[in-house]
Design a protein around this motif. Structure first.
Motif, PDB file in Angstrom:
ATOM      1  N   UNK A  34       0.832  -1.194   0.000  1.00  0.00           N
ATOM      2  CA  UNK A  34       0.000   0.000   0.000  1.00  0.00           C
ATOM      3  C   UNK A  34       0.870   1.248   0.000  1.00  0.00           C
ATOM      4  N   UNK A  35       0.343   2.386  -0.445  1.00  0.00           N
ATOM      5  CA  UNK A  35       1.138   3.615  -0.508  1.00  0.00           C
ATOM      6  C   UNK A  35       1.556   4.099   0.875  1.00  0.00           C
ATOM      7  N   UNK A  36       2.776   4.628   0.941  1.00  0.00           N
ATOM      8  CA  UNK A  36       3.295   5.130   2.210  1.00  0.00           C
ATOM      9  C   UNK A  36       3.096   6.636   2.377  1.00  0.00           C
ATOM     10  N   UNK A  37       2.542   7.281   1.376  1.00  0.00           N
ATOM     11  CA  UNK A  37       2.328   8.728   1.460  1.00  0.00           C
ATOM     12  C   UNK A  37       1.508   9.061   2.697  1.00  0.00           C
ATOM     13  N   UNK A  38       1.995  10.030   3.470  1.00  0.00           N
ATOM     14  CA  UNK A  38       1.278  10.462   4.662  1.00  0.00           C
ATOM     15  C   UNK A  38       1.572   9.655   5.910  1.00  0.00           C
ATOM     16  N   UNK A  39       2.387   8.590   5.798  1.00  0.00           N
ATOM     17  CA  UNK A  39       2.716   7.781   6.968  1.00  0.00           C
ATOM     18  C   UNK A  39       3.608   8.576   7.933  1.00  0.00           C
ATOM     19  N   UNK A  40       3.516   8.308   9.221  1.00  0.00           N
ATOM     20  CA  UNK A  40       4.447   8.932  10.169  1.00  0.00           C
ATOM     21  C   UNK A  40       5.861   8.420   9.944  1.00  0.00           C
ATOM     22  N   UNK A  41       6.861   9.251  10.226  1.00  0.00           N
ATOM     23  CA  UNK A  41       8.255   8.901   9.987  1.00  0.00           C
ATOM     24  C   UNK A  41       9.071   8.986  11.279  1.00  0.00           C
ATOM     25  N   UNK A  42      10.231   8.338  11.261  1.00  0.00           N
ATOM     26  CA  UNK A  42      11.144   8.420  12.398  1.00  0.00           C
ATOM     27  C   UNK A  42      11.726   9.818  12.524  1.00  0.00           C
ATOM     28  N   UNK A  43      11.956  10.468  11.409  1.00  0.00           N
ATOM     29  CA  UNK A  43      12.492  11.822  11.455  1.00  0.00           C
ATOM     30  C   UNK A  43      11.560  12.762  12.218  1.00  0.00           C
ATOM     31  N   UNK A  44      10.256  12.562  12.063  1.00  0.00           N
ATOM     32  CA  UNK A  44       9.275  13.373  12.780  1.00  0.00           C
ATOM     33  C   UNK A  44       9.300  13.114  14.283  1.00  0.00           C
ATOM     34  N   UNK A  45       9.817  11.938  14.685  1.00  0.00           N
ATOM     35  CA  UNK A  45       9.849  11.564  16.096  1.00  0.00           C
ATOM     36  C   UNK A  45      11.227  11.769  16.722  1.00  0.00           C
ATOM     37  N   UNK A  46      12.057  12.554  16.094  1.00  0.00           N
ATOM     38  CA  UNK A  46      13.401  12.798  16.616  1.00  0.00           C
ATOM     39  C   UNK A  46      13.321  13.264  18.068  1.00  0.00           C
ATOM     40  N   UNK A  47      14.083  12.611  18.934  1.00  0.00           N
ATOM     41  CA  UNK A  47      14.094  12.962  20.353  1.00  0.00           C
ATOM     42  C   UNK A  47      13.022  12.281  21.175  1.00  0.00           C
ATOM     43  N   UNK A  48      12.126  11.547  20.513  1.00  0.00           N
ATOM     44  CA  UNK A  48      10.991  10.943  21.220  1.00  0.00           C
ATOM     45  C   UNK A  48      11.152   9.447  21.488  1.00  0.00           C
ATOM     46  N   UNK A  49      12.361   8.910  21.226  1.00  0.00           N
ATOM     47  CA  UNK A  49      12.582   7.496  21.536  1.00  0.00           C
ATOM     48  C   UNK A  49      13.976   7.300  22.147  1.00  0.00           C
ATOM     49  N   UNK A  50      14.274   8.016  23.251  1.00  0.00           N
ATOM     50  CA  UNK A  50      15.630   7.967  23.823  1.00  0.00           C
ATOM     51  C   UNK A  50      16.015   6.600  24.375  1.00  0.00           C
ATOM     52  N   UNK A  51      15.085   5.863  24.976  1.00  0.00           N
ATOM     53  CA  UNK A  51      15.408   4.537  25.518  1.00  0.00           C
ATOM     54  C   UNK A  51      15.747   3.574  24.393  1.00  0.00           C
ATOM     55  N   UNK A  52      14.922   3.578  23.343  1.00  0.00           N
ATOM     56  CA  UNK A  52      15.185   2.716  22.193  1.00  0.00           C
ATOM     57  C   UNK A  52      16.491   3.127  21.529  1.00  0.00           C
ATOM     58  N   UNK A  53      16.704   4.423  21.374  1.00  0.00           N
ATOM     59  CA  UNK A  53      17.924   4.905  20.719  1.00  0.00           C
ATOM     60  C   UNK A  53      19.173   4.455  21.464  1.00  0.00           C
ATOM     61  N   UNK A  54      19.101   4.409  22.773  1.00  0.00           N
ATOM     62  CA  UNK A  54      20.269   4.062  23.584  1.00  0.00           C
ATOM     63  C   UNK A  54      20.470   2.563  23.720  1.00  0.00           C
ATOM     64  N   UNK A  55      19.401   1.770  23.591  1.00  0.00           N
ATOM     65  CA  UNK A  55      19.481   0.360  23.949  1.00  0.00           C
ATOM     66  C   UNK A  55      19.248  -0.630  22.817  1.00  0.00           C
ATOM     67  N   UNK A  56      18.851  -0.150  21.637  1.00  0.00           N
ATOM     68  CA  UNK A  56      18.720  -1.073  20.508  1.00  0.00           C
ATOM     69  C   UNK A  56      20.125  -1.524  20.120  1.00  0.00           C
ATOM     70  N   UNK A  57      20.270  -2.786  19.754  1.00  0.00           N
ATOM     71  CA  UNK A  57      21.599  -3.328  19.469  1.00  0.00           C
ATOM     72  C   UNK A  57      22.025  -3.163  18.021  1.00  0.00           C
ATOM     73  N   UNK A  58      21.079  -3.298  17.120  1.00  0.00           N
ATOM     74  CA  UNK A  58      21.413  -3.251  15.701  1.00  0.00           C
ATOM     75  C   UNK A  58      20.249  -2.647  14.934  1.00  0.00           C
ATOM     76  N   UNK A  59      20.559  -1.845  13.932  1.00  0.00           N
ATOM     77  CA  UNK A  59      19.552  -1.103  13.181  1.00  0.00           C
ATOM     78  C   UNK A  59      19.811  -1.294  11.694  1.00  0.00           C
ATOM     79  N   UNK A  60      18.765  -1.308  10.915  1.00  0.00           N
ATOM     80  CA  UNK A  60      18.911  -1.485   9.478  1.00  0.00           C
ATOM     81  C   UNK A  60      18.580  -0.197   8.727  1.00  0.00           C
TER      82      UNK A  60
END
Length: 336
Positions: free
Chosen positions: A56-82
């Motif tokens: 399905x089209x992704x137009x209008x979906x929320x993005x990680x860039x829009x949530x900058x600063x809003x996931x500090x625990x995940x940002x600090x503790x995730x082990x690997x990112x793609x």
């Protein structure tokens, strides 16, 4: 020479690269890990990803860039990112997906022209380390998406499984790429992505191929043949059987969960957590240094409506990721 392949990468949606290398890089050198890695494929990353149309089209979906600063625990503790070095994530460890066997041109063994080498090279050039490369022959999907030269693997029961010679060629590609100064290392971790949850474990013809690789990865969706959980393609008892066999061989097993549903007739609150709890109850190892949980939570179908964050929203993608980190790694958010 690399530029000619950039377009191919975007068209195929190969979703490669990120930060990463061996599992041990995410653990302290002086301690024995008691759990595996938790990984995340963050999509859509930014507005550029909103041009996609996959499930399905992704137009209008929320993005990680829009949530900058809003996931500090995940940002600090995730082990690997793609696939994203520009996010808030602190780790330099990453994983990728790669499809072998789509065409002879893409499978070239000349490191200067090979797309996999380019992807690793580009990531390392930006300070990352490449870890798990989830690799397979994606024939069943590719042949219906315009890749007329795509070829299946050796087994009709699971056409994703590589030929043994495929693995040998990729290993040689790494050596040659390193010798030419294109790659930081002369070898990388290859994880066989499979379709069938148990075939690879039950058919002895597969083992010599897997012996050439570091592990197995199974994708588990909440859509199509994977539904419903109890009787679907990835029913817990089948997944547990394949995972335990893999671990018994001294290999790593990656449970690649997603995409997941959102509000629809099949949805109920925290259904994604309920599925995970069902797998653990059925015996899927939760705390094992060779058992890893990667979240493939890109927008698909009804999942396109799920918010990315903030992580304080337990129904958001980063909220679910936070819960997975707490469950698998046994750590809590100090701010709660």
């Amino acid at each position: 020479m690399f530029n000619a392949l950039n377009f191919a990468a975007s068209v195929l949606g190969l979703s490669l690269i990120v930060v990463g290398t061996l599992s041990s890089f995410a653990q302290a050198d002086t301690t024995q890990p008691t759990h595996g890695l938790v990984g995340l494929r963050p999509l859509p990353r930014n507005d550029n990803d909103l041009k996609a149309n996959h499930g399905g089209p992704w137009a209008g979906c929320p993005t990680y860039e829009q949530q900058k600063g809003n996931y500090p625990f995940v940002a600090a503790n995730i082990d690997t990112v793609m696939g994203w070095q520009q996010g808030d994530f602190k780790t330099k460890l990453g994983f990728s997906e790669y499809y072998w066997g789509l065409s002879a041109e893409r499978d070239t063994l000349d490191p200067k022209d090979n797309l996999l080498v380019k992807l690793i090279h580009d990531w390392e050039a930006n300070g990352g380390e490449m870890g798990d490369i989830l690799i397979c022959r994606e024939y069943d999907l590719a042949i219906h998406r315009g890749h007329k030269d795509a070829k299946p693997g050796p087994f009709k029961e699971d056409t994703r499984i590589l030929y043994g010679d495929d693995v040998d060629r990729v290993r040689q590609l790494f050596k040659d790429g390193h010798a030419q100064g294109l790659l930081k290392h002369d070898n990388y971790r290859l994880i066989q992505m499979v379709q069938h949850p148990t075939f690879f474990a039950d058919d002895p013809r597969v083992k010599p191929i897997l012996d050439k690789m570091e592990g197995v990865c199974l994708e588990v969706h909440q859509f199509n043949r994977h539904w419903p959980l109890e009787t679907g393609w990835s029913a817990p008892e089948k997944v547990v059987h394949g995972a335990k066999w893999t671990l018994a061989q001294g290999k790593d097993y990656i449970f690649y969960f997603g995409p997941i549903i959102w509000k629809c007739k099949e949805y109920h609150e925290f259904i994604e957590r309920d599925w995970m709890e069902a797998y653990w109850k059925a015996g899927l190892p939760k705390h094992d240094p060779h058992m890893h949980y990667y979240l493939n939570l890109f927008p698909n179908g009804t999942g396109r409506g799920r918010p990315v964050g903030p992580e304080t929203d337990p129904h958001s993608i980063t909220g679910f990721t936070k819960w997975m980190i707490e469950q698998v790694k046994g750590i809590d958010d100090p701010n709660e």
